[in-house]
Design an enzyme around this catalytic site. Structure first.
Site, short mmCIF file in Angstrom:
data_model
loop_
_atom_site.label_atom_id
_atom_site.label_comp_id
_atom_site.label_asym_id
_atom_site.label_seq_id
_atom_site.Cartn_x
_atom_site.Cartn_y
_atom_site.Cartn_z
N ARG A 48 0.82 -1.21 0.00
CA ARG A 48 0.00 0.00 0.00
C ARG A 48 0.85 1.26 0.00
NH1 ARG A 48 -2.34 -0.16 6.12
NH2 ARG A 48 -0.29 -0.25 7.03
N LYS A 158 7.42 -17.75 7.97
CA LYS A 158 7.25 -17.83 9.41
C LYS A 158 7.11 -16.42 9.97
CE LYS A 158 10.81 -18.09 12.23
NZ LYS A 158 11.54 -16.84 12.53
N HIS A 188 13.72 -20.92 6.38
CA HIS A 188 14.89 -20.73 5.52
C HIS A 188 16.08 -21.57 5.98
CE1 HIS A 188 16.19 -17.91 8.65
NE2 HIS A 188 17.41 -18.01 8.14
N LYS A 192 19.71 -24.01 3.96
CA LYS A 192 21.15 -23.83 4.18
C LYS A 192 21.90 -25.10 3.77
CE LYS A 192 20.62 -20.63 8.10
NZ LYS A 192 21.33 -19.38 7.85
N GLU A 226 23.26 -16.10 18.78
CA GLU A 226 23.47 -14.88 18.01
C GLU A 226 24.08 -13.82 18.91
OE1 GLU A 226 20.10 -15.22 14.56
OE2 GLU A 226 19.47 -14.55 16.53
N ASP A 245 10.27 -17.76 17.89
CA ASP A 245 11.07 -17.23 16.79
C ASP A 245 12.09 -18.24 16.28
OD1 ASP A 245 12.05 -15.21 15.04
OD2 ASP A 245 13.71 -14.82 16.41
N HIS A 250 13.47 -23.35 13.41
CA HIS A 250 14.85 -23.74 13.10
C HIS A 250 15.36 -24.81 14.06
CE1 HIS A 250 14.25 -20.13 10.91
NE2 HIS A 250 14.77 -19.27 11.76
N LYS A 340 19.63 -14.65 21.87
CA LYS A 340 20.10 -13.38 21.31
C LYS A 340 21.12 -12.77 22.28
CE LYS A 340 16.95 -13.10 17.99
NZ LYS A 340 17.33 -13.08 16.58
C1 BG6 Z 1 14.92 -15.72 11.67
C2 BG6 Z 1 14.65 -15.16 13.04
O1 BG6 Z 1 13.97 -16.68 11.32
O2 BG6 Z 1 16.19 -16.34 11.66
C3 BG6 Z 1 15.74 -14.21 13.47
O3 BG6 Z 1 13.40 -14.47 13.00
C4 BG6 Z 1 17.10 -14.86 13.34
O4 BG6 Z 1 15.51 -13.78 14.81
C5 BG6 Z 1 17.27 -15.45 11.95
O5 BG6 Z 1 18.09 -13.89 13.58
C6 BG6 Z 1 18.54 -16.26 11.85
O6 BG6 Z 1 18.72 -16.69 10.53
P1 BG6 Z 1 20.13 -16.55 9.81
O7 BG6 Z 1 20.00 -17.40 8.60
O8 BG6 Z 1 20.29 -15.10 9.50
O9 BG6 Z 1 21.13 -17.03 10.79
#
Ligand code: BG6
Length: 481
Positions: A48, A158, A188, A192, A226, A245, A250, A340
Site C-alpha cells: 500500500r 514464518k 529458511h 542452508k 546470536e 522465533d 529452526h 540473542k
Molecule cells: C529468523 C529469526 O527466522 O532467523 C531471526 O526471526 C534470526 O531472529 C534469523 O536472527 C537467523 O537466521 P540466519 O540465517 O540469519 O542465521
C-alpha cells in the site's frame, strides 16, 4: 532447469517488507542473473505504498543497491531485471485490490494468455494471511477451481501462527483455498547447505549411521546463538519471543534432521514422514519436570529496546532438554541452547559419543576420557569435525583430544546457493522437500506450547549481553533422563 516451467508470475504480498527488500529481491535478481529463471517471468509487488510501476522499480533498485550492493555485479543488467517488476497498490485486507491484481496479471501476460502459473509469496505479518487467502479466492485466484488455468502455489513465511490453535486455524483456512501440495511453509534454515548436508552426511556414509543411536551416543547439543540482539524488531519480539522465533522452527527442524530414520526414498513426503515421526516422539514438557528441562532468559537491556515493554517478560534465550522417546533415542538427551545477545554467533550441532568401556590411556595422566564428538558446523563455519583422542608425542602413554575437519569453503570452489535462492527455485519447481508439512508444523507448535505452558508465570532469568545466558541455564544438564 530441467522441468522448470517456462512461464510464471511471482506475486509478493508485502513488497515493501524487510524480508522482501533484504532477501527476496536480491535473491530473485541473482537467480535471473545466473540464468535460473526462464525467459518468461514477471514479478508483481503488492502493497500500500502507492507506487506506480516505475516508482516501484526505482524503489527496488535503490533499496537493493543500499542494502545488498554486493548482490548486483552489473547495474545495467539489474535495470533490465527491474523492468520485469510491476506494482499493485492494495489494502491487503480488502478485496478491491485483488481485482486489480487479477487484471494486472492478465495484462502483463497479454489478456488471451490467461493468468498462467502463479507463485504467491506472503511476506506479511501472520495476522494478514487469512484476509489475503480469502481475498485471493474472491478474486478467482485461489488454488483450485479457478477460472484461470495454470498452477497456483503459495509460500507462507514464518511465523506460521503463534501457537497450535492459531497454526491450525491458518492451516485450515489455507486448505480451503489450496491443496497441501500447493502450500509451501518456508523455514529458511532448511535451505542452508550445511543443514541439507546433515542427511547426506548421515545417509551417504556407511561408518556413522551404525553408531547413530542410544547405544553409542551419550547426548546431542544443538546451539543457535546470536551475538546481536533483536535488531530493532521490538514489536515482533514482544509477540513472539525466542521459543516461537527460533525453537519452534529452526531448532526443532535441526533436531529432526539429526534424529530422523533413513527415509524409504528421497522423495519430499518420504523425508517429511520421517521428520514428522521424530517430532511426534519428542516428549512434551509438563509442569512437574519443566524446572529441570527448560530455562528461559532475557538479556540485560532488552526492556530498553524500542517497542519493548518496560516490564516485559518475553524470553530472548532458552536452554532446553528434549527427550526423544523412540527405539533409537530413548534416554539420550537432546540439549538445545538458543538466544540473542550471546557470546558469539554460531549454529552448530555436537554429537557426543559414549566413552570406551575401559580407558587405559588416561588423558594427561588422569583416568578421564574426552569423548568422541561429531561437530556439524552450520554457521558461520560450514564444517564437519570429528574429535578423537590421540597419543601425545613423548614418553608417556597419554592422550590428547584432536580434530579432523572438513570445511565447505576449503574443499569446494563453487559457492552454494543461499537459502532463498534454493527455496524459491524449489517452490517454482514444485519440490516440497525443504518445506514444512502441516503435521510437522502442528506438532512443533504442540511442543513449544507445552514448554510455554509448563513455564507459565515464570520470569525469565536475566543475563549479561555477550555472555552465554543466565547461570541457571546449566541446570538442565544435571537432571537425570
Ligand atoms: C529468523 C529469526 O527466522 O532467523 C531471526 O526471526 C534470526 O531472529 C534469523 O536472527 C537467523 O537466521 P540466519 O540465517 O540469519 O542465521
Amino acid at each position: 532447469m530441467s522441468g522448470r516451467p517456462d512461464n510464471f508470475t511471482i506475486v509478493i504480498f508485502g513488497a515493501g517488507s524487510d524480508l522482501a527488500t533484504r532477501k527476496l529481491f536480491p535473491s530473485i535478481y541473482q537467480l535471473f542473473r545466473w540464468g535460473h529463471l526462464p525467459e518468461e517471468w514477471r514479478l508483481i509487488g503488492v502493497g500500500r505504498a502507492g507506487h506506480t510501476h516505475e516508482r516501484f522499480r526505482r524503489y527496488v533498485f535503490d533499496r537493493v543497491m543500499e542494502l545488498s550492493p554486493d548482490s548486483v555485479d552489473d547495474r545495467q543488467h539489474f535495470e533490465r531485471f527491474c523492468e520485469r517488476l510491476f506494482y499493485v497498490n492494495a489494502e491487503l485486507d480488502r478485496p478491491e485490490g485483488y481485482t486489480v491484481l487479477h487484471g494486472e496479471i492478465m495484462r502483463t501476460r497479454g489478456a488471451e494468455a490467461g493468468c498462467g502459473n502463479l507463485l504467491f509469496y506472503l511476506s506479511t505479518p501472520p495476522s494478514l494471511a487469512p484476509a489475503i487467502v480469502g481475498n485471493l479466492v474472491l478474486a478467482g485466484l485461489g488454488g483450485r477451481g479457478q477460472a484461470c488455468p495454470g498452477w497456483r502455489k503459495i509460500i507462507v513465511e514464518k511465523p506460521f501462527g503463534h501457537d497450535l490453535q492459531s497454526a491450525r486455524e491458518l492451516n485450515s483456512l489455507l486448505e480451503e483455498a489450496f491443496d497441501e501440495h500447493q502450500i509451501y511453509r518456508i523455514d529458511h534454515y532448511l535451505g542452508k547447505e550445511p543443514v541439507q548436508n546433515i542427511m547426506v552426511f548421515r545417509f551417504s556414509n556407511g561408518m556413522f549411521e551404525p553408531l547413530w543411536n542410544r547405544q553409542y551416543i551419550a547426548q546431542v547439543q544443538i546451539t543457535i546463538a546470536e551475538e546481536f540482539g533483536i535488531r530493532g524488531r521490538g514489536a515482533y519480539y514482544e509477540e513472539a519471543g525466542l521459543l516461537r522465533d527460533i525453537v519452534q522452527n529452526h531448532g526443532l527442524q535441526l533436531l529432526a534432521a539429526v534424529a530422523m530414520e533413513p527415509p524409504v526414498e528421497l522423495s519430499p513426503d518420504a523425508i517429511r514422514d520421517e521428520k514428522s515421526k521424530v517430532l511426534r516422539s519428542i516428549r512434551l514438557f509438563d509442569r512437574e519436570t519443566a524446572h529441570g528441562s527448560a530455562v528461559l532468559g532475557q538479556y540485560d537491556g532488552y526492556r530498553e529496546e524500542k517497542g519493548v515493554a518496560q516490564d516485559s517478560n518475553v524470553e530472548t534465550f532458552a536452554s532446553l532438554r528434549f527427550m526423544v522417546d523412540n527405539w533409537r533415542w530413548s534416554g539420550v538427551p537432546f540439549f538445545m541452547k538458543a538466544g540473542k545477545s550471546l557470546g558469539r554467533t554460531v549454529t552448530e550441532i555436537v554429537i557426543t559419543f559414549r566413552c570406551p568401556p575401559q580407558n587405559f590411556y588416561g588423558e594427561r595422566g588422569t583416568a578421564a576420557c574426552t569423548p568422541n564428538q561429531v561437530i556439524l558446523g552450520i554457521q558461520p563455519e560450514e564444517t564437519v569435525a570429528i574429535r578423537f583422542g590421540t597419543k601425545r608425542p613423548g614418553e608417556e602413554m597419554v592422550t590428547d583430544p584432536v580434530f579432523m575437519k572438513f570445511d565447505y569453503h576449503e574443499s569446494f570452489a563453487e559457492e552454494g546457493l543461499t537459502p532463498y535462492h534454493r527455496l524459491l527455485l524449489d517452490a517454482v519447481d514444485g519440490n516440497q522437500m525443504n518445506f514444512i508439512r502441516r503435521d510437522s508444523l502442528e506438532r512443533s507448535w504442540s511442543i513449544v506450547d507445552s514448554i510455554r505452558e509448563s513455564l507459565a508465570g515464570t520470569i525469565p532469568d536475566s543475563y549479561p549481553v555477550h555472555s552465554w545466558g543466565p547461570d541457571s541455564a546449566g541446570r538442565i544438564y544435571e537432571t537425570p533422563g
